[in-house]
Design a protein around this motif. Sequence first.
Motif, short mmCIF file in Angstrom:
data_model
loop_
_atom_site.label_atom_id
_atom_site.label_comp_id
_atom_site.label_asym_id
_atom_site.label_seq_id
_atom_site.Cartn_x
_atom_site.Cartn_y
_atom_site.Cartn_z
N ARG A 1 9.36 -4.50 11.79
CA ARG A 1 10.73 -4.69 12.25
C ARG A 1 11.71 -4.40 11.11
N PRO A 2 12.95 -4.02 11.46
CA PRO A 2 13.97 -3.83 10.41
C PRO A 2 14.10 -5.08 9.55
N GLY A 3 14.24 -4.87 8.24
CA GLY A 3 14.33 -5.97 7.29
C GLY A 3 13.02 -6.34 6.65
N THR A 4 11.90 -5.85 7.23
CA THR A 4 10.58 -6.17 6.69
C THR A 4 10.33 -5.43 5.37
N ILE A 5 9.64 -6.11 4.44
CA ILE A 5 9.25 -5.51 3.17
C ILE A 5 7.80 -5.06 3.28
N VAL A 6 7.54 -3.80 2.98
CA VAL A 6 6.19 -3.24 3.04
C VAL A 6 5.81 -2.68 1.67
N GLY A 7 4.55 -2.85 1.28
CA GLY A 7 4.08 -2.33 0.01
C GLY A 7 3.53 -3.43 -0.87
N PRO A 8 3.20 -3.10 -2.11
CA PRO A 8 3.50 -1.85 -2.82
C PRO A 8 2.48 -0.74 -2.54
N ALA A 9 2.96 0.49 -2.82
CA ALA A 9 2.10 1.67 -2.75
C ALA A 9 2.53 2.64 -3.84
N GLU A 10 1.55 3.31 -4.42
CA GLU A 10 1.86 4.25 -5.50
C GLU A 10 2.53 5.49 -4.93
N ASN A 11 3.63 5.94 -5.58
CA ASN A 11 4.32 7.14 -5.13
C ASN A 11 3.94 8.34 -6.00
N GLU A 12 4.53 9.49 -5.71
CA GLU A 12 4.17 10.71 -6.42
C GLU A 12 4.53 10.67 -7.90
N GLU A 13 5.47 9.82 -8.27
CA GLU A 13 5.89 9.72 -9.67
C GLU A 13 5.02 8.74 -10.46
N GLY A 14 4.02 8.14 -9.81
CA GLY A 14 3.16 7.19 -10.50
C GLY A 14 3.75 5.80 -10.58
N GLN A 15 4.87 5.57 -9.88
CA GLN A 15 5.44 4.24 -9.79
C GLN A 15 4.86 3.53 -8.56
N TYR A 16 5.18 2.23 -8.44
CA TYR A 16 4.69 1.45 -7.31
C TYR A 16 5.89 0.98 -6.51
N ALA A 17 5.92 1.41 -5.25
CA ALA A 17 7.11 1.25 -4.42
C ALA A 17 6.97 0.16 -3.38
N LEU A 18 8.08 -0.57 -3.16
CA LEU A 18 8.24 -1.45 -2.02
C LEU A 18 9.25 -0.80 -1.09
N TYR A 19 9.02 -0.95 0.21
CA TYR A 19 9.89 -0.33 1.21
C TYR A 19 10.51 -1.42 2.08
N ARG A 20 11.82 -1.40 2.20
CA ARG A 20 12.53 -2.30 3.11
C ARG A 20 13.05 -1.48 4.29
N ILE A 21 12.58 -1.80 5.49
CA ILE A 21 12.90 -1.01 6.67
C ILE A 21 14.33 -1.28 7.11
N LEU A 22 15.10 -0.21 7.33
CA LEU A 22 16.44 -0.33 7.89
C LEU A 22 16.42 -0.01 9.38
N PHE A 23 15.86 1.13 9.74
CA PHE A 23 15.65 1.45 11.16
C PHE A 23 14.65 2.59 11.26
N ARG A 24 14.08 2.77 12.45
CA ARG A 24 13.12 3.83 12.70
C ARG A 24 13.62 4.69 13.85
N ARG A 25 13.15 5.94 13.90
CA ARG A 25 13.49 6.83 15.01
C ARG A 25 12.26 7.63 15.41
N ASP A 26 12.01 7.68 16.71
CA ASP A 26 10.91 8.51 17.20
C ASP A 26 11.19 9.98 16.91
N ALA A 27 10.14 10.76 16.84
CA ALA A 27 10.28 12.18 16.54
C ALA A 27 11.02 12.89 17.67
N VAL A 28 11.93 13.78 17.28
CA VAL A 28 12.68 14.61 18.22
C VAL A 28 12.55 16.05 17.76
N LEU A 29 12.09 16.91 18.63
CA LEU A 29 11.88 18.32 18.27
C LEU A 29 13.22 19.06 18.37
N ASP A 30 14.10 18.81 17.39
CA ASP A 30 15.37 19.51 17.34
C ASP A 30 15.20 20.82 16.57
#
Length: 242
Positions: free
Chosen positions: A184-213
């Motif tokens: 849900r929006p506001g949830t904290i997910v992680g940590p996970a290693e990113n491409e830069e070798g850092q460890y990231a936490l993600y805070r969800i703001l909103f999601r959108r289903d895929a649209v083939l524009d």
Amino acid sequence: MSDAIASSGSVSVTFDDLLLRLKLGGEVSVETLLMHRLAVSRAVAEGLTVTDEEIAAETSDLYAQLDLFEEAQVAAWLARMHLTDAELERDVRDRLLIAALRLHLVPDELVDERFHASFHDYGTAAVEVLACASHGAAAELAIQVREGETTWGGAALRAADVTGQILQRRHVPEEVASALFAARPGTIVGPAENEEGQYALYRILFRRDAVLDDELRDTIRQELFHDALRQELAKGPVTYLR
């Protein structure tokens, strides 16, 4: 034409190819240049053509993007870039041939097929990403936020880096992708290693289903096109000649 510096199968890259790409500011790597020459060669073999009118129109669009509207401005730009009219015309012709080949090899039906086969992978999420130098530091911040010992803003002040991003699911680390796109929006997910070798936490703001524009359609078409070129290029080893 200058001597070839690398080849694969029936295509080769010359020093002039490399120099032109450097002048125009494109990506410079042997693989990229070989794929470029392969695409042009394939377009010609498929009988695809470009008219002088199309080249002129594309060149005019390029000049307009650069705010070059007078002949003197164009001449000064060409001189500054150490480009000749013939070199620029060749590049424009090649790019138009490659664009025509891309549409020829990857029609809308293939784009639709890829999209529907991987629908969830193209979903997007708006997130705030908080990055730390170590997994331990990121995990500790996550615990403190979840248990109310600090706020997300307070954690951000202590982190190495905080950015707002729009992420496609297929570009998110596998270990957090499922949670990120189910939370849900506001949830904290992680940590996970990113491409830069850092460890990231993600805070969800909103999601959108895929649209083939149009934008996503172009992205998928380009990916399928590059995959096809790489597969063809892989049939022959790359040989460095100089």
